[in-house]
Design an enzyme around this catalytic site. Structure first.
Site, mmCIF file in Angstrom:
data_model
loop_
_atom_site.group_PDB
_atom_site.id
_atom_site.type_symbol
_atom_site.label_atom_id
_atom_site.label_comp_id
_atom_site.label_asym_id
_atom_site.label_seq_id
_atom_site.Cartn_x
_atom_site.Cartn_y
_atom_site.Cartn_z
ATOM 1 N N SER A 118 69.545 -14.469 90.256
ATOM 2 C CA SER A 118 69.888 -13.905 88.943
ATOM 3 C C SER A 118 70.622 -12.594 89.189
ATOM 4 C CB SER A 118 68.602 -13.639 88.161
ATOM 5 O OG SER A 118 68.872 -12.826 87.043
ATOM 6 N N TYR B 89 60.148 -10.574 87.049
ATOM 7 C CA TYR B 89 61.268 -11.517 87.144
ATOM 8 C C TYR B 89 62.321 -10.982 88.124
ATOM 9 C CZ TYR B 89 65.129 -14.552 85.730
ATOM 10 O OH TYR B 89 66.167 -15.456 85.740
#
Ligand code: NDP
Length: 246
Positions: A153, A166
């Site tokens: 990401s 995350y």
């Protein structure tokens, strides 16, 4: 966008495991791999969603997939060993893993981040892909050329406030990918890389950015060229890279 035109039979006779195959990017990746000839192992935590993808692949006349209902948050080593044994009996080899399943967790400052959610996110996003890869490596070694693809990401390269576990899990994913890539470089038929999908129209994205108009985003279908490239033999010399799908 990553430019790649995949031949129709790119993944013919290849056996590919996709985690989080019931929804979002994983669902479209599984269908796309099957459409290019792969036998796809659909792993996910919600059986009905997996069955729906299974039916879609069958209805399209693509190679018959396999179903693996497994919750990566609670899965233990013996679950991964059992899966490996089943795949060995059924297929004798594995040509690729797309580590796609992911948990967003909460968007909260570190100061107030719930440790239970932290553990869940790290379990699904980092620990499970580690254990799955480790257990399946002997089967990957049996492939002519095998590809392990992790999902990163933007916040796995440069973090931002409130992305908590995350972001940390995606940094760890990049680290796992690089460590494995360096270990297998030149001594193995396996390669290890990351995809950063970029902003993509899925439930996770909607959860992270509730005020955003999803119509402005790329769809999972749009980003498939990189997913195909890294899973097929054209990327045989690519190892240790983190590539952007958009
Ligand atoms: P979605 O939330 O739409 O889909 C995630 C999938 O992972 C779902 O099928 C979900 O299952 C599955 N999953 C979640 N937890 C578990 C678990 N414990 N065990 C098994 N399967 C599980 O997310 P996306 O498709 O958007 O994301 C896919 C990947 O791409 C993730 O790794 C994400 O971090 C990454 N990513 C996505 C971006 C985006 O903009 N969409 C941007 C950057 C990275 P179920 O359907 O049952 O909930």
């Amino acid at each position: 966008m990553f430019e790649y035109q995949a031949p129709e039979n790119l993944l013919k006779d290849r056996v590919i495991l996709v985690t989080g195959a019931g929804d979002g990017i994983g669902r479209i990746a599984a269908k796309t791999y099957a459409a290019h000839g792969a036998t796809v192992i659909l792993l996910g935590r919600t059986l009905e969603k997996l069955e729906h993808v299974y039916d879609e692949i069958e209805a399209a006349g693509h190679p018959q997939p396999a179903l693996v209902p497994l919750n990566l948050e609670s899965a233990q080593e013996h679950d991964f060993i059992e899966l490996t044994n089943t795949l060995e009996q059924e297929f004798g080899k594995l040509d690729g893993i797309l580590h796609n399943a992911g948990l967003l967790g909460v968007r909260t400052p570190i100061e107030s981040y719930d440790p239970v959610i932290w553990q869940q996110v790290m379990q699904v996003n980092v620990n499970a892909p580690f254990m799955l890869t480790q257990t399946l490596m002997p089967l990957l070694e049996r492939s002519e050329n095998a590809s392990v693809v992790f999902t990163s990401s933007g916040v796995g390269r440069k973090s931002k406030a409130y992305w908590g576990a995350y972001a940390v899990s995606k940094f760890a994913t990049e680290g796992l990918m690089q460590t494995l890539a360096d270990e297998i470089s030149n001594v193995s038929n396996i390669r290890s890389n990351c995809i950063n999908p970029g902003a993509t129209r899925t439930q996770m994205r909607a959860d992270a950015y509730p005020a955003e108009n999803p119509g402005t985003l790329k769809t999972p279908e749009d980003i498939m060229p990189l997913y195909l490239y890294l899973m097929g033999p054209d990327s045989i010399d690519i190892n240790g890279q983190s590539l952007d799908a958009q």
